[in-house]
Design an enzyme around this catalytic site. Sequence first.
Site, PDB file in Angstrom:
ATOM      1  N   ASP A 179       3.337  55.440  35.575  1.00 37.72           N
ATOM      2  CA  ASP A 179       4.150  55.709  34.390  1.00 37.72           C
ATOM      3  C   ASP A 179       5.606  55.927  34.801  1.00 37.72           C
ATOM      4  O   ASP A 179       5.897  56.832  35.583  1.00 37.72           O
ATOM      5  CB  ASP A 179       3.605  56.952  33.693  1.00 37.72           C
ATOM      6  CG  ASP A 179       4.289  57.241  32.363  1.00 37.72           C
ATOM      7  OD1 ASP A 179       5.266  56.540  32.022  1.00 37.72           O
ATOM      8  OD2 ASP A 179       3.837  58.167  31.664  1.00 37.72           O
TER       9      ASP A 179
ATOM     10  N   HIS B 252       8.019  57.016  32.925  1.00 38.02           N
ATOM     11  CA  HIS B 252       8.704  57.920  32.001  1.00 38.02           C
ATOM     12  C   HIS B 252       8.914  59.315  32.585  1.00 38.02           C
ATOM     13  O   HIS B 252       8.519  60.333  32.000  1.00 38.02           O
ATOM     14  CB  HIS B 252       7.935  57.992  30.682  1.00 38.02           C
ATOM     15  CG  HIS B 252       7.814  56.674  29.994  1.00 38.02           C
ATOM     16  ND1 HIS B 252       6.742  55.826  30.191  1.00 38.02           N
ATOM     17  CD2 HIS B 252       8.647  56.045  29.136  1.00 38.02           C
ATOM     18  CE1 HIS B 252       6.917  54.728  29.456  1.00 38.02           C
ATOM     19  NE2 HIS B 252       8.059  54.836  28.809  1.00 38.02           N
TER      20      HIS B 252
ATOM     21  N   CYS C 212      12.172  51.540  30.666  1.00 35.34           N
ATOM     22  CA  CYS C 212      10.814  51.663  31.218  1.00 35.34           C
ATOM     23  C   CYS C 212      10.201  50.308  31.584  1.00 35.34           C
ATOM     24  O   CYS C 212       9.551  50.180  32.628  1.00 35.34           O
ATOM     25  CB  CYS C 212       9.912  52.438  30.277  1.00 35.34           C
ATOM     26  SG  CYS C 212       9.801  51.802  28.599  1.00 35.34           S
TER      27      CYS C 212
END
Length: 387
Positions: free
Chosen positions: A269, A271, A77
């Site tokens: 993000d 993820h 990430c």
Amino acid sequence: MEAVLAKYENQINVFSEFLEDLPDVDEPVWILGACYDLKTKKSELLSDVRSRLWFTYRKKFSPIGGTGPSSDAGWGCMLRCGQMILAQALVSRRLGRDWRWDAEKHQPKEYHRILHCFLDKKDSCYSIHQMAQMGVGEGKSVGEWYGPNTVAQVLKKLALFDDWNTLAVYVSMDNTVVIEDISKCLFLISHLLFSPDSTLNLQSQRPLAWRPLLLVIPLRMGLNSINPVYIQAFKECFKMPQSCGVLGGKPNLAYYFIGFIDDELIYLDPHTTQQAVDTDSGSAVDDQSYHCQRTPHRMKITSLDPSVALGFFCKSEEDFDSWCDLVQQELLKKRNLRMFELVEKHPSHWPPFVPPTKPEVQTTGAEFIESPDKLFESEEEFEILNV
């Protein structure tokens, strides 16, 4: 069928997870130096966010190093966030800050060339393969979690191999940006490009020609959480026209922060696990999955982990001088406690500044992480700000 489902995996997930709209407040929204009034400019705001290149976990790409992982889910990430902050610098360099992406319109060739730099292939300049293998030189095994400072060091090294963008990446140390060192760094890039056989004189005070600069400032703004005394100065960074975003997040959850509204940060993000995009070199990329087509994520500034890395892009020398002026006016003169220092000369008590040079990279596969217990060991070396 699997490829079709993967293409829309992101849109299905994000709309089910995030149904609330942007808050109904009078405060303006700041996105990478641009200001928006939610009551009158909401569509322009969402277009701006949607236009940022969005890099997420991917699966089913060629194994890193030939025998390593074929997905970065669970460990990549911060690498993806590093890709995003660098991609923003390249977009600003090649297309300009006002460029907008439209799924229904043809995009310029420079856009597709930028995107090719980040595809999940070993020969892409800023691919997950290149970043993970370059991280070995920073003491990180392939498959190990990174912090913002380590990613910044990896980007600095990889940029030396990018002959198309000729981007200089300067990473500050000890919370101090040294103008003299930046000049030497830029002069080295110019030297390597235009006069590789001549004698290098690092005492030159100005580069032969200004190279576009990505300035990364790793900081730790507190011990276990962000110290409230730095919040306003932190928000001011997103107002600067040179803002390229911030690397940070929560413990072991990296986000790419692009702005704020009131007391909340706005971020992209990484993820979400998507299928790797397979494309031939030089061909147009199916780019739908590289743009977050949804209302952006938000989080309270007070929930931010104190370890961050500020990013700024200066396309010209005038741009850099303007950034220095803004730092002096908005961050240094108005604050009793400073997030970082800006100095003209290299501190005499520091070791001599050594400009980055192309490293020799040899990754055989022996450096791959062996134990999953190491995935989330992310002890970063930061100078603790005075609190």
